[in-house]
Motif scaffolding. Structure first.
Motif, PDB file in Angstrom:
ATOM      1  N   ARG A  58      -1.744 -11.122   0.529  1.00  6.81           N
ATOM      2  CA  ARG A  58      -2.427 -12.389   0.753  1.00  6.81           C
ATOM      3  C   ARG A  58      -2.892 -12.923  -0.579  1.00  6.81           C
ATOM      4  NH1 ARG A  58      -8.382 -11.374   3.153  1.00  6.81           N
ATOM      5  NH2 ARG A  58      -9.114  -9.807   1.697  1.00  6.81           N
ATOM      6  N   ARG A  59      -3.154 -14.210  -0.619  1.00  7.10           N
ATOM      7  CA  ARG A  59      -3.539 -14.837  -1.875  1.00  7.10           C
ATOM      8  C   ARG A  59      -5.029 -14.663  -2.087  1.00  7.10           C
ATOM      9  NH1 ARG A  59      -2.544 -20.864  -1.867  1.00  7.10           N
ATOM     10  NH2 ARG A  59      -4.803 -20.862  -1.721  1.00  7.10           N
ATOM     11  N   VAL A  60      -5.396 -14.056  -3.195  1.00  2.89           N
ATOM     12  CA  VAL A  60      -6.809 -13.827  -3.457  1.00  2.89           C
ATOM     13  C   VAL A  60      -7.376 -14.955  -4.315  1.00  2.89           C
ATOM     14  CG1 VAL A  60      -8.408 -12.309  -4.663  1.00  2.89           C
ATOM     15  CG2 VAL A  60      -6.703 -11.343  -3.151  1.00  2.89           C
ATOM     16  N   SER A  61      -6.582 -15.474  -5.252  1.00  2.00           N
ATOM     17  CA  SER A  61      -7.053 -16.564  -6.104  1.00  2.00           C
ATOM     18  C   SER A  61      -6.496 -17.891  -5.597  1.00  2.00           C
ATOM     19  CB  SER A  61      -6.599 -16.345  -7.537  1.00  2.00           C
ATOM     20  OG  SER A  61      -7.022 -15.079  -7.976  1.00  2.00           O
ATOM     21  N   TYR A  74      -3.447  -2.219  -2.514  1.00  2.00           N
ATOM     22  CA  TYR A  74      -4.108  -1.800  -1.279  1.00  2.00           C
ATOM     23  C   TYR A  74      -3.860  -2.774  -0.136  1.00  2.00           C
ATOM     24  CZ  TYR A  74      -6.365   1.640  -4.163  1.00  2.00           C
ATOM     25  OH  TYR A  74      -6.583   2.683  -5.001  1.00  2.00           O
ATOM     26  N   MET A  75      -2.894  -3.666  -0.298  1.00  2.00           N
ATOM     27  CA  MET A  75      -2.612  -4.623   0.777  1.00  2.00           C
ATOM     28  C   MET A  75      -1.413  -4.135   1.579  1.00  2.00           C
ATOM     29  SD  MET A  75      -2.834  -8.244  -1.196  1.00  2.00           S
ATOM     30  CE  MET A  75      -4.263  -8.717  -2.165  1.00  2.00           C
ATOM     31  N   LYS A  91     -11.520  -6.687   2.080  1.00  3.94           N
ATOM     32  CA  LYS A  91     -10.555  -5.818   2.737  1.00  3.94           C
ATOM     33  C   LYS A  91      -9.903  -4.828   1.759  1.00  3.94           C
ATOM     34  CE  LYS A  91      -6.732  -7.390   5.093  1.00  3.94           C
ATOM     35  NZ  LYS A  91      -6.158  -8.480   5.889  1.00  3.94           N
ATOM     36  N   GLU A  92      -9.399  -5.333   0.642  1.00  2.00           N
ATOM     37  CA  GLU A  92      -8.698  -4.452  -0.295  1.00  2.00           C
ATOM     38  C   GLU A  92      -9.676  -3.504  -0.969  1.00  2.00           C
ATOM     39  OE1 GLU A  92      -8.287  -7.889  -0.679  1.00  2.00           O
ATOM     40  OE2 GLU A  92      -6.508  -7.901   0.583  1.00  2.00           O
ATOM     41  N   HIS A  93     -10.866  -4.038  -1.278  1.00  4.48           N
ATOM     42  CA  HIS A  93     -11.850  -3.175  -1.924  1.00  4.48           C
ATOM     43  C   HIS A  93     -12.202  -1.995  -1.020  1.00  4.48           C
ATOM     44  CE1 HIS A  93     -14.986  -2.221  -4.770  1.00  4.48           C
ATOM     45  NE2 HIS A  93     -15.769  -1.981  -3.744  1.00  4.48           N
ATOM     46  N   LEU A 100      -6.297  -6.738  -5.523  1.00  8.09           N
ATOM     47  CA  LEU A 100      -5.866  -5.343  -5.422  1.00  8.09           C
ATOM     48  C   LEU A 100      -4.635  -5.239  -4.520  1.00  8.09           C
ATOM     49  CD1 LEU A 100      -9.431  -3.831  -4.960  1.00  8.09           C
ATOM     50  CD2 LEU A 100      -8.045  -3.772  -7.032  1.00  8.09           C
ATOM     51  N   LYS A 103       0.842  -1.190   0.000  1.00 13.82           N
ATOM     52  CA  LYS A 103       0.000   0.000   0.000  1.00 13.82           C
ATOM     53  C   LYS A 103       0.882   1.247   0.000  1.00 13.82           C
ATOM     54  CE  LYS A 103      -3.712   1.402   2.950  1.00 13.82           C
ATOM     55  NZ  LYS A 103      -4.445   0.810   4.080  1.00 13.82           N
ATOM     56  N   LEU A 149      -9.809 -16.643   2.238  1.00 14.51           N
ATOM     57  CA  LEU A 149      -9.546 -15.232   2.527  1.00 14.51           C
ATOM     58  C   LEU A 149     -10.721 -14.542   3.196  1.00 14.51           C
ATOM     59  CD1 LEU A 149      -9.404 -13.016  -0.671  1.00 14.51           C
ATOM     60  CD2 LEU A 149     -10.860 -14.976  -0.380  1.00 14.51           C
ATOM     61  N   ALA A 153     -10.299  -0.786   1.360  1.00 12.97           N
ATOM     62  CA  ALA A 153      -9.120   0.084   1.437  1.00 12.97           C
ATOM     63  C   ALA A 153      -9.081   1.014   0.230  1.00 12.97           C
ATOM     64  CB  ALA A 153      -7.851  -0.755   1.507  1.00 12.97           C
ATOM     65  N   MET A 154      -9.501   0.479  -0.922  1.00 15.20           N
ATOM     66  CA  MET A 154      -9.515   1.299  -2.125  1.00 15.20           C
ATOM     67  C   MET A 154     -10.536   2.425  -1.989  1.00 15.20           C
ATOM     68  SD  MET A 154     -10.315   0.124  -5.986  1.00 15.20           S
ATOM     69  CE  MET A 154     -12.084   0.061  -5.768  1.00 15.20           C
ATOM     70  N   THR A 214       0.729   2.571  -3.756  1.00 11.95           N
ATOM     71  CA  THR A 214      -0.304   3.614  -3.781  1.00 11.95           C
ATOM     72  C   THR A 214       0.244   4.953  -3.281  1.00 11.95           C
ATOM     73  OG1 THR A 214      -2.042   1.988  -3.497  1.00 11.95           O
ATOM     74  CG2 THR A 214      -2.609   4.240  -2.984  1.00 11.95           C
ATOM     75  N   PRO A 252     -14.133 -13.231  -3.856  1.00 14.22           N
ATOM     76  CA  PRO A 252     -13.688 -12.335  -4.929  1.00 14.22           C
ATOM     77  C   PRO A 252     -13.131 -13.079  -6.142  1.00 14.22           C
ATOM     78  CG  PRO A 252     -12.815 -11.616  -2.823  1.00 14.22           C
ATOM     79  CD  PRO A 252     -13.478 -12.938  -2.584  1.00 14.22           C
ATOM     80  N   GLU A 253     -12.584 -14.271  -5.911  1.00 18.88           N
ATOM     81  CA  GLU A 253     -12.015 -15.009  -7.033  1.00 18.88           C
ATOM     82  C   GLU A 253     -13.072 -15.264  -8.117  1.00 18.88           C
ATOM     83  OE1 GLU A 253     -10.050 -18.685  -5.950  1.00 18.88           O
ATOM     84  OE2 GLU A 253     -10.334 -19.423  -7.983  1.00 18.88           O
TER      85      GLU A 253
END
Lengths: 172, 444
Positions: A144-147, A139-140, B320-322, A136, A44, B257, B324-325, A48, B169-170
């Protein structure tokens, strides 16, 4: 008294589930939660707040199979002068002085890597953004693993984008 | 989301925090009622179907219980609107705000589910209206009952499915295909959890509204009382016993997650409350008279509160990231409008070299030195470009653009226009006197 035998039985039943839930909690926090890194590096801040491009650090992403983690020298190109008073940066400088590589903990890893052909280059060149696969990241604070990186995920996107779903594309 | 986003305003940090509380409260108002409506209607239909007393013209016990169940589910016109439809509309707004500008498209499925639920509640109302003792046509009555149960199950599945999708989200990018969106074990377990909690709620509803509420009927036929008590407690017991199993499968299928250690703790707390309900129901079944109606009912609502908190937590984790955005964009908007507000008054304000030096030392020096490369270029090498171009420098600092490929781009610093003008004057060694009034103040 026989009438109330059900209560200890119920205690056993709910107790068993409590034990299962506790085990799952332990499993999550020790195996599945995102790993902590040796230095509190934040995407982040860098992507960012400072506004760096992903490929400024992961400069192999459009050139090779691996995106690559930047070496300590790259960090020090800025941190020789930036935030030098911060204890985290002093830790970083310690690695640099000892010429010791940083042991970052891996977040993404295809489970059976040796049997799967995956290349960043092919995807990034096609214009797929890092965020489509990694979320995203900018913004971390901690990556962390999202997929899931499971086969269904790869194939799902290949179908949607008309990319090959032949077994031999990914398994050689 | 494009269609939907038109109705939404971009949320900021406080706004998002408020949404979290609103979500738990709305879920607490809505879910227990909705679950009870589904449970009571299904049980009522089942009892109605097996009601053989009707032929022997004695007291039709089961038929009467079936009718009384519907009086809990849809007591009047107000309750289904107040606890069913209105909170659903609120939920639609809450989720829409929360996921503002995300790529998840299930907010279009959500209203479809709401319409189906509305139809289901209406059918339940008509089913009640055509029942014993008033109803004549049993076929029409049963058909209405089946329509009510079917639409309620389908409607709640769609709503739950579109909401459970948020924590994954995936798969957000798959959400343009409704069938694929709604086929997932995670959704199926969650929906089963909901239906079973509905049966538990219906059982406890019998114990509470028949025997323990202030509205209870003064005289009640003891034989009927015994049947109602046993059916209610046994049904609630089955629901309470099966919920831990469904909770387990739901957690196993929830994306990693969306989880956190706190979510498991909340699940364990719910388990403990369920155990207490179990003991109470056990005592009710063992005793000849109905007891603990109010207590079991309230404890079950506590379980719903905990699952509401649970849902809120998984959503917070997954987005969380969304979030934060959204917060970061809101801050940028705020900074920009602050800058614009100040711009209006700056021409009259005093540009001050001391302030400029201060800004340079606190803000710019993170990335710049005069004679050394830091993050940005040594200023001695770039400032000559701006000699005599004070306005240009001000507008560059205000909104930096890409210049030199050797360097990363410079982010817009969070300083106000007066500070920018002062630091520019400081760097160019300008005399502030020449910049007052019209000339230099016009920035851009």
């Amino acid at each position: 008294m026989k009438k109330f035998l059900g209560i200890p039985a119920g205690l056993g039943y709910f107790g068993m589930f409590a034990a299962i839930y506790l085990t799952m909690q332990w499993d999550w926090s020790s195996h599945k939660s995102p790993p902590h890194q040796p230095i509190a590096f934040s995407h982040k801040i860098h992507a960012t707040t400072v506004g760096l491009e992903c490929t400024f650090c992961h400069d192999l992403a459009d050139k090779s199979t691996f995106a690559g983690i930047p070496p300590v020298e790259k960090c020090m190109s800025c941190h020789k002068n930036v935030k030098t008073e911060s204890p985290e940066i002093q830790k970083l400088a310690g690695y640099w002085e000892r010429e010791e590589p940083m042991e970052w903990n891996r977040v993404h890893r295809i489970r059976i890597r040796e049997h799967v052909f995956f290349s960043h280059k092919r995807h990034v060149k096609k214009g797929i953004t890092c965020q489509q696969c990694h979320g995203l990241v900018q913004y971390m604070d901690e990556v962390r693993r999202v997929s899931s990186l499971e086969m269904g995920w790869c194939v799902g996107c290949h179908q949607e984008n008309g990319a090959s779903t032949d077994c031999l594309t990914c398994h050689q | 989301m494009e269609f939907f986003n038109q109705f939404m305003i971009a949320p900021d940090a406080q706004h998002l925090l408020l949404l979290r509380y609103l979500l738990v409260i709305t879920l607490l108002i809505h879910v227990p009622y909705m679950a009870m409506a589904v449970g009571c209607t299904s049980l009522s239909l089942a009892l109605n179907l097996v009601d053989r007393d009707r032929k022997v013209k004695t007291t039709p016990m089961l038929g009467r219980l079936a009718y009384d169940l519907m009086r809990i589910a849809v007591p009047n016109r107000v309750v289904p609107v107040l606890f069913g439809m209105l909170p659903l509309a609120a939920l639609w707004m809450i989720y829409g705000q929360w996921l503002y500008q995300s790529s998840v498209n299930t907010m279009n499925l959500f209203p479809a589910g709401v319409f189906v639920i509305a139809a289901g509640l209406l059918a339940a109302f008509m089913y009640k209206g055509t029942m014993y003792p008033g109803g004549q046509n049993r076929i029409v009555n049963l058909a209405l009952g089946m329509a009510a149960v079917g639409t309620l199950i389908v409607g709640t599945y769609i709503v739950i499915g579109s909401v459970v999708r948020f924590q994954d989200p995936e798969r957000w990018h798959m959400t343009h295909d409704p069938i694929r969106t709604l086929t997932s074990f995670n959704i199926i377990w969650k929906h089963l959890f909901f239906v079973m909690s509905g049966f538990a709620m219906a059982g406890c509803g019998i114990l509470y509204f028949f025997f323990d509420s202030s509205r209870r009927k003064p005289v009640m036929d003891p034989a009927y009382m015994k049947i109602a008590k046993n059916v209610g407690a046994a049904l609630a017991m089955k629901g309470v016993l099966v919920l831990p199993v469904l909770g387990f499968f739901y957690m196993v299928t929830t994306p990693i997650l969306a989880m956190s250690t706190e979510v498991y703790s909340v699940a364990i707390a719910a388990l403990i409350v369920l155990f207490i309900i179990f003991v109470l129901l056990y005592l009710v079944l063992a005793s000849p008279t109905p007891r603990f109606g109010r207590l079991t009912f309230i404890l079950l609502v506590v379980v719903f509160l905990l699952t509401g908190v649970w849902d809120q937590m998984t959503l917070v984790n997954a987005t969380k990231e969304h979030s934060a955005m959204l917060v970061s964009r809101a801050e940028a908007r705020e900074a920009k409008s602050k800058l614009e507000r100040e711009k209006l008054g700056t021409d009259a304000l005093k540009i001050d070299l001391a302030l400029g030096e201060n800004v340079f030392n606190t803000v710019c020096s993170t990335c710049h030195k005069m004679d050394e490369r830091v993050v940005g270029p040594p200023l001695n090498t770039v400032l000559p470009k701006y000699a005599g171009k004070y306005d240009e420098l001000v507008s560059y600092i205000q909104s930096p653009s890409k210049k030199d490929p050797e360097y990363p781009p410079m982010p817009a610093p969070s300083v106000n226009l007066l500070e920018i003008k002062s630091v520019a004057a400081f760097l160019l060694g300008q005399d502030p006197g020449t910049l007052q009034g019209g000339g230099g103040g016009s920035g851009h």
